[in-house]
Write a protein that holds these residues in place. Structure first.
Motif, PDB file in Angstrom:
ATOM      1  N   VAL A   9       1.081  -1.430   0.166  1.00 13.48           N
ATOM      2  CA  VAL A   9       0.596  -0.492   0.036  1.00 13.48           C
ATOM      3  C   VAL A   9       0.883   1.799  -0.107  1.00 13.48           C
ATOM      4  N   VAL A  10       2.115   1.206   0.781  1.00  7.71           N
ATOM      5  CA  VAL A  10       2.715   2.440   0.568  1.00  7.71           C
ATOM      6  C   VAL A  10       3.635   2.833  -0.545  1.00  7.71           C
ATOM      7  N   VAL A  11       3.478   1.437  -0.813  1.00 11.79           N
ATOM      8  CA  VAL A  11       4.287   1.479  -2.652  1.00 11.79           C
ATOM      9  C   VAL A  11       3.361   1.826  -3.330  1.00 11.79           C
ATOM     10  N   LEU A  12       2.635   1.570  -3.424  1.00 16.50           N
ATOM     11  CA  LEU A  12       1.618   1.877  -4.315  1.00 16.50           C
ATOM     12  C   LEU A  12       0.784   3.267  -3.760  1.00 16.50           C
ATOM     13  N   ALA A  13       0.715   3.505  -3.293  1.00 13.25           N
ATOM     14  CA  ALA A  13       0.831   5.015  -2.689  1.00 13.25           C
ATOM     15  C   ALA A  13       1.711   6.608  -3.709  1.00 13.25           C
ATOM     16  N   PHE A  14       3.031   4.929  -3.332  1.00 11.60           N
ATOM     17  CA  PHE A  14       3.742   6.383  -3.728  1.00 11.60           C
ATOM     18  C   PHE A  14       3.775   5.998  -5.050  1.00 11.60           C
ATOM     19  N   ALA A  15       3.513   4.688  -5.986  1.00 11.55           N
ATOM     20  CA  ALA A  15       4.294   4.912  -7.191  1.00 11.55           C
ATOM     21  C   ALA A  15       2.775   5.623  -7.882  1.00 11.55           C
ATOM     22  N   VAL A  16       1.978   5.864  -8.119  1.00 10.94           N
ATOM     23  CA  VAL A  16       0.773   6.627  -8.789  1.00 10.94           C
ATOM     24  C   VAL A  16       1.215   8.292  -8.634  1.00 10.94           C
ATOM     25  N   VAL A  17       1.068   8.124  -7.087  1.00 11.17           N
ATOM     26  CA  VAL A  17       2.240   9.856  -7.855  1.00 11.17           C
ATOM     27  C   VAL A  17       2.823   9.829  -8.667  1.00 11.17           C
ATOM     28  N   TYR A  18       4.373   9.025  -7.889  1.00  9.96           N
ATOM     29  CA  TYR A  18       5.167   9.792  -9.248  1.00  9.96           C
ATOM     30  C   TYR A  18       4.565   9.157 -10.632  1.00  9.96           C
ATOM     31  N   THR A  19       3.913   8.267 -10.554  1.00  5.36           N
ATOM     32  CA  THR A  19       3.367   8.053 -12.637  1.00  5.36           C
ATOM     33  C   THR A  19       2.796   9.371 -12.758  1.00  5.36           C
ATOM     34  N   VAL A  20       1.856  10.185 -12.638  1.00  7.69           N
ATOM     35  CA  VAL A  20       1.071  10.395 -12.528  1.00  7.69           C
ATOM     36  C   VAL A  20       1.859  12.177 -12.923  1.00  7.69           C
ATOM     37  N   MET A  21       3.258  12.440 -11.985  1.00  7.21           N
ATOM     38  CA  MET A  21       4.328  13.125 -12.240  1.00  7.21           C
ATOM     39  C   MET A  21       5.276  13.141 -12.803  1.00  7.21           C
ATOM     40  N   ALA A  22       5.261  11.686 -13.958  1.00 16.08           N
ATOM     41  CA  ALA A  22       5.739  11.279 -14.975  1.00 16.08           C
ATOM     42  C   ALA A  22       4.935  11.576 -16.221  1.00 16.08           C
ATOM     43  N   PHE A  23       4.171  11.527 -16.401  1.00 16.33           N
ATOM     44  CA  PHE A  23       2.887  11.838 -17.649  1.00 16.33           C
ATOM     45  C   PHE A  23       2.741  13.287 -17.595  1.00 16.33           C
ATOM     46  N   ARG A  24       3.306  13.788 -16.302  1.00 10.37           N
ATOM     47  CA  ARG A  24       2.804  15.583 -16.592  1.00 10.37           C
ATOM     48  C   ARG A  24       4.555  16.224 -16.903  1.00 10.37           C
ATOM     49  N   LEU A  25       5.136  15.018 -17.427  1.00  9.98           N
ATOM     50  CA  LEU A  25       6.318  15.924 -17.779  1.00  9.98           C
ATOM     51  C   LEU A  25       5.931  16.861 -19.057  1.00  9.98           C
ATOM     52  N   PRO A  26       7.029  17.739 -19.380  1.00  9.69           N
ATOM     53  CA  PRO A  26       6.199  18.714 -20.753  1.00  9.69           C
ATOM     54  C   PRO A  26       6.962  17.774 -21.827  1.00  9.69           C
ATOM     55  N   PRO A  27       6.533  17.663 -23.076  1.00  8.35           N
ATOM     56  CA  PRO A  27       6.549  17.509 -24.434  1.00  8.35           C
ATOM     57  C   PRO A  27       8.282  17.727 -24.645  1.00  8.35           C
ATOM     58  N   PRO A  28       8.364  17.350 -26.020  1.00 10.88           N
ATOM     59  CA  PRO A  28      10.151  17.535 -26.133  1.00 10.88           C
ATOM     60  C   PRO A  28       9.733  18.664 -27.118  1.00 10.88           C
ATOM     61  N   ALA A  29      10.937  19.557 -27.079  1.00 10.79           N
ATOM     62  CA  ALA A  29      11.053  20.701 -27.733  1.00 10.79           C
ATOM     63  C   ALA A  29      10.349  20.170 -28.770  1.00 10.79           C
ATOM     64  N   SER A  30      11.682  19.468 -29.755  1.00 12.53           N
ATOM     65  CA  SER A  30      11.859  19.276 -31.163  1.00 12.53           C
ATOM     66  C   SER A  30      10.471  18.537 -31.066  1.00 12.53           C
ATOM     67  N   GLY A  31       9.875  18.176 -32.455  1.00  7.36           N
ATOM     68  CA  GLY A  31       9.000  17.419 -32.889  1.00  7.36           C
ATOM     69  C   GLY A  31      10.169  16.067 -33.817  1.00  7.36           C
ATOM     70  N   SER A  32      11.084  15.583 -33.601  1.00  8.82           N
ATOM     71  CA  SER A  32      11.971  14.518 -34.213  1.00  8.82           C
ATOM     72  C   SER A  32      12.082  13.943 -33.434  1.00  8.82           C
ATOM     73  N   VAL A  33      11.832  13.901 -32.026  1.00  8.86           N
ATOM     74  CA  VAL A  33      11.927  13.171 -30.768  1.00  8.86           C
ATOM     75  C   VAL A  33      10.625  11.893 -31.465  1.00  8.86           C
ATOM     76  N   VAL A  34      11.250  10.575 -30.729  1.00  8.51           N
ATOM     77  CA  VAL A  34      10.574   9.569 -30.893  1.00  8.51           C
ATOM     78  C   VAL A  34       9.685   8.815 -29.556  1.00  8.51           C
ATOM     79  N   ILE A  35      10.821   9.227 -28.819  1.00  6.80           N
ATOM     80  CA  ILE A  35      10.634   8.539 -27.532  1.00  6.80           C
ATOM     81  C   ILE A  35      10.703  10.959 -26.301  1.00  6.80           C
ATOM     82  N   GLY A  36       9.662  10.543 -25.938  1.00  7.49           N
ATOM     83  CA  GLY A  36       9.770  11.674 -25.165  1.00  7.49           C
ATOM     84  C   GLY A  36      10.110  11.123 -23.662  1.00  7.49           C
ATOM     85  N   PRO A  37      10.007  12.639 -22.957  1.00  6.50           N
ATOM     86  CA  PRO A  37      10.950  12.547 -21.729  1.00  6.50           C
ATOM     87  C   PRO A  37      10.166  12.069 -20.501  1.00  6.50           C
ATOM     88  N   SER A  38       8.303  11.579 -20.737  1.00  4.01           N
ATOM     89  CA  SER A  38       8.066  11.503 -20.291  1.00  4.01           C
ATOM     90  C   SER A  38       7.500   8.794 -20.090  1.00  4.01           C
TER      91      SER A  38
END
Length: 159
Positions: A9-38
């Motif tokens: 439960v402790v790790v799940l709570a951390f993992a949910v917050v971590y994952t939400v923050m990971a997917f909120r990372l801004p998209p790459p500035a360059s449009g040619s990047v295949v894999i984004g920072p998130s």
């Protein structure tokens, strides 16, 4: 509750917050990047969520088996319960410290300190192995991310 349920439960709570923050990372500035920072942090977060759910499920299954054993033995007490709660609490504090120190100290220093503190807390006798792991792991991961994947991790004062 047993240690697997509490830890899960402790790790799940951390993992949910971590994952939400990971997917909120801004998209790459360059449009040619295949894999984004998130992509990589998001994948790690999803895997962490899955493994913590598995840990909780295994805890419930283990608890069911323990109840069946207790019913057969009639009244035996579970040993080590206060120590397990203490370990979960202290390891959570180590993790919180890692999160707080990650940006100011950078990936290499904060990860090495985190691994060293956790391994020393769990097994003080193997201090040489603990030091080697705490140095080898972050350096290896840093070079894989930096050189192979071109994902730049914060360096803190080393940058």
């Amino acid at each position: 509750m047993n240690k697997n349920i509490i830890s899960g439960v402790v790790v799940l709570a951390f993992a949910v917050v971590y994952t939400v923050m990971a997917f909120r990372l801004p998209p790459p500035a360059s449009g040619s990047v295949v894999i984004g920072p998130s992509v990589f942090p998001g994948a790690i977060g999803i895997l962490l969520i899955v493994t913590s759910v598995i840990l909780v499920i295994s805890g419930f299954l283990e608890r069911r088996q323990d109840k069946a054993k207790q019913a057969a033995k009639d009244g035996s007490k579970e040993e080590g319960e206060p120590q397990d709660k203490k370990k979960v609490f202290l390891l959570s504090l180590f993790l919180l410290g890692y999160v707080v120190l990650f940006v100011p100290l950078g990936y290499l220093i904060s990860t090495a300190l985190f691994i060293l503190s956790v391994t020393m807390y769990l097994d003080r006798k193997a201090w040489i192995r603990n030091v080697i792991y705490s140095l080898a792991f972050p350096i290896t991961v840093y070079f894989v991310f930096d050189r192979v994947l071109s994902v730049y991790l914060p360096l803190g004062p080393l940058g």
